[in-house]
Design an enzyme around this catalytic site. Structure first.
Site, PDB file in Angstrom:
ATOM      1  N   GLU A 253      -2.047   8.777 -11.380  1.00 48.08           N
ATOM      2  CA  GLU A 253      -1.583   7.540 -11.998  1.00 48.08           C
ATOM      3  C   GLU A 253      -1.468   7.668 -13.517  1.00 48.08           C
ATOM      4  O   GLU A 253      -2.382   8.162 -14.174  1.00 48.08           O
ATOM      5  CB  GLU A 253      -2.578   6.418 -11.652  1.00 48.08           C
ATOM      6  CG  GLU A 253      -2.828   6.336 -10.145  1.00 48.08           C
ATOM      7  CD  GLU A 253      -4.077   5.548  -9.781  1.00 48.08           C
ATOM      8  OE1 GLU A 253      -4.446   4.632 -10.540  1.00 48.08           O
ATOM      9  OE2 GLU A 253      -4.690   5.844  -8.738  1.00 48.08           O
TER      10      GLU A 253
ATOM     11  N   HIS B   9       0.713   3.353 -10.644  1.00 45.09           N
ATOM     12  CA  HIS B   9      -0.328   3.840  -9.707  1.00 45.09           C
ATOM     13  C   HIS B   9       0.324   4.657  -8.579  1.00 45.09           C
ATOM     14  O   HIS B   9       0.274   4.285  -7.403  1.00 45.09           O
ATOM     15  CB  HIS B   9      -1.020   2.581  -9.167  1.00 45.09           C
ATOM     16  CG  HIS B   9      -2.280   2.758  -8.403  1.00 45.09           C
ATOM     17  ND1 HIS B   9      -2.396   3.566  -7.290  1.00 45.09           N
ATOM     18  CD2 HIS B   9      -3.501   2.194  -8.572  1.00 45.09           C
ATOM     19  CE1 HIS B   9      -3.623   3.475  -6.814  1.00 45.09           C
ATOM     20  NE2 HIS B   9      -4.317   2.651  -7.577  1.00 45.09           N
TER      21      HIS B   9
ATOM     22  N   ARG C  80       0.857  -1.197   0.000  1.00 44.04           N
ATOM     23  CA  ARG C  80       0.000   0.000   0.000  1.00 44.04           C
ATOM     24  C   ARG C  80       0.888   1.240   0.000  1.00 44.04           C
ATOM     25  O   ARG C  80       1.573   1.523   0.990  1.00 44.04           O
ATOM     26  CB  ARG C  80      -0.901  -0.008   1.242  1.00 44.04           C
ATOM     27  CG  ARG C  80      -1.776   1.216   1.383  1.00 44.04           C
ATOM     28  CD  ARG C  80      -2.851   1.284   0.318  1.00 44.04           C
ATOM     29  NE  ARG C  80      -3.757   0.154   0.407  1.00 44.04           N
ATOM     30  CZ  ARG C  80      -4.545  -0.254  -0.602  1.00 44.04           C
ATOM     31  NH1 ARG C  80      -4.527   0.382  -1.764  1.00 44.04           N
ATOM     32  NH2 ARG C  80      -5.346  -1.304  -0.456  1.00 44.04           N
TER      33      ARG C  80
HETATM   34  O1  TA6 Z   1      -6.665   3.728  -9.148  1.00 48.19           O
HETATM   35  C1  TA6 Z   1      -7.754   3.873  -8.320  1.00 48.19           C
HETATM   36  C2  TA6 Z   1      -8.199   2.531  -7.813  1.00 48.19           C
HETATM   37  O2  TA6 Z   1      -8.507   1.681  -8.880  1.00 48.19           O
HETATM   38  C3  TA6 Z   1      -9.381   2.754  -6.852  1.00 48.19           C
HETATM   39  O3  TA6 Z   1     -10.605   2.356  -7.381  1.00 48.19           O
HETATM   40  C4  TA6 Z   1      -8.963   2.077  -5.586  1.00 48.19           C
HETATM   41  O4  TA6 Z   1      -9.602   0.914  -5.311  1.00 48.19           O
HETATM   42  C5  TA6 Z   1      -7.456   1.990  -5.724  1.00 48.19           C
HETATM   43  O5  TA6 Z   1      -7.147   1.904  -7.079  1.00 48.19           O
HETATM   44  C6  TA6 Z   1      -6.686   0.993  -4.895  1.00 48.19           C
HETATM   45  O6  TA6 Z   1      -6.859  -0.316  -5.306  1.00 48.19           O
HETATM   46  P1  TA6 Z   1      -6.236  -1.497  -4.445  1.00 48.19           P
HETATM   47  O7  TA6 Z   1      -6.582  -2.746  -5.181  1.00 48.19           O
HETATM   48  O8  TA6 Z   1      -4.755  -1.261  -4.359  1.00 48.19           O
HETATM   49  O9  TA6 Z   1      -6.872  -1.412  -3.077  1.00 48.19           O
END
Ligand code: TA6
Length: 295
Positions: free
Chosen positions: A265, A163, A72
């Site tokens: 991103e 991301h 994360r």
């Molecule tokens: O990029 C945005 C996103 O797709 C959100 O919808 C949110 O869920 C985030 O990524 C994080 O995703 P993750 O699977 O890492 O919890």
């Protein structure tokens, strides 16, 4: 994260070593221009700190370095798809163990290259041969390039994202410009909406901006800097902050974690995998993000 405090496993050169956090090996770069960390698990940049400056990258204090959970924070590599158009969400690249291919250093900085190729686990999820290289160029600025090659004898499609979680002083005081005026709102059934280019957030946001400017700026009066994000090879830029409710629902983000992060991103967005970018056998594609900060 204090990269200096992590135990060293191997010294590879004067400025590159392999260190460890729990079950995760990290390529640590300590150069006079900047300090950086790249986890082999996920091919994941977890820190980029230009000398004497605050980290540009946000990493969750409760990220799990157990070698099985996506990290994360940092710069997750979402591939061969972005979001939930396949399973697992955001693809498998962020939960694979990458290998260190090479590291090169000079007075100007350090380039670290990681690699990932198809293996029984990836083939069980997505039945294609591929090769990924992640080139991480660390200097006064950070450039991350995901180089994607089709190693199969048939064409395949992909989407994806770098991301990036950016580190901000206080999300409520942060202003973003350059995302553009048109977005697909993931919080409103993927409705296409129009909005202001200049944004100051007061609530959760999860948007796919379809016409971002070549340079996106994040003005941060608390850390007294502006971060510039320049993406290449993308067709969209995603803006995400889960806000307090979202943070509370995540085991790997502290309740107040959302206050100091914002995801911008570099994204290849596609509604489904078959409408993603097509790569013919032997063809290559690059998705990039370049981050810099000015006072
Ligand atoms: O990029 C945005 C996103 O797709 C959100 O919808 C949110 O869920 C985030 O990524 C994080 O995703 P993750 O699977 O890492 O919890």
């Amino acid at each position: 994260m204090d990269l200096h405090a992590l135990p060293t496993l191997t010294n590879l050169s004067n400025c590159v070593s392999i260190v460890e956090q729990e079950n995760t090996k990290i390529v640590r770069v300590i150069h006079e221009k900047a300090t950086a960390g790249i986890a082999l698990y996920g091919g994941h940049v977890i820190s980029f700190q230009p000398s004497g400056k605050a980290d540009l990258i946000w990493m969750s204090d409760s990220a799990k370095f157990d070698g099985t959970t996506p990290l994360r924070g940092g710069i997750p590599v979402c591939w061969p798809w972005f979001a939930r158009i396949g399973s697992p969400s955001h693809g498998f690249a962020r939960t694979q163990e990458w290998t260190l291919v090479e590291h090169r250093e000079s007075e100007a900085g350090v380039i670290v290259t990681l690699g990932l190729t198809a293996n029984p686990e990836t083939l069980s999820i997505w039945p294609y041969q591929f090769s990924l290289k992640l080139h991480v160029a660390i200097s006064d600025t950070l450039e991350v390039t995901l180089e994607i090659t089709n190693e199969d004898d048939r064409a395949w499609h992909f989407s994806g994202a770098l991301h990036t979680y950016l580190n901000v002083g206080d999300i409520r005081q942060t202003t973003t410009t350059g995302m553009g005026n048109e977005y697909i709102d993931s919080l409103q059934n993927n409705q296409v909406c129009q909005g202001d280019d200049e944004l100051q957030l007061t609530d959760t946001i999860d948007r796919i901006y379809t016409k971002p400017a070549p340079q996106i700026h994040l003005h941060d009066p608390v850390l007294k800097r502006t971060i510039q994000v320049e993406n290449t090879g993308h067709n969209c830029a995603v803006l995400w902050n889960p806000w307090s409710q979202g943070a509370q629902s995540m085991a790997d983000m502290n309740d107040e974690g959302y206050q100091t992060m914002l995801c911008i991103e570099s994204t290849v967005h596609a509604p489904c995998i078959s409408t993603g970018i097509t790569l013919q056998p032997g063809e290559q594609y690059q998705l990039k993000t370049h981050l810099s900060a000015t006072d």
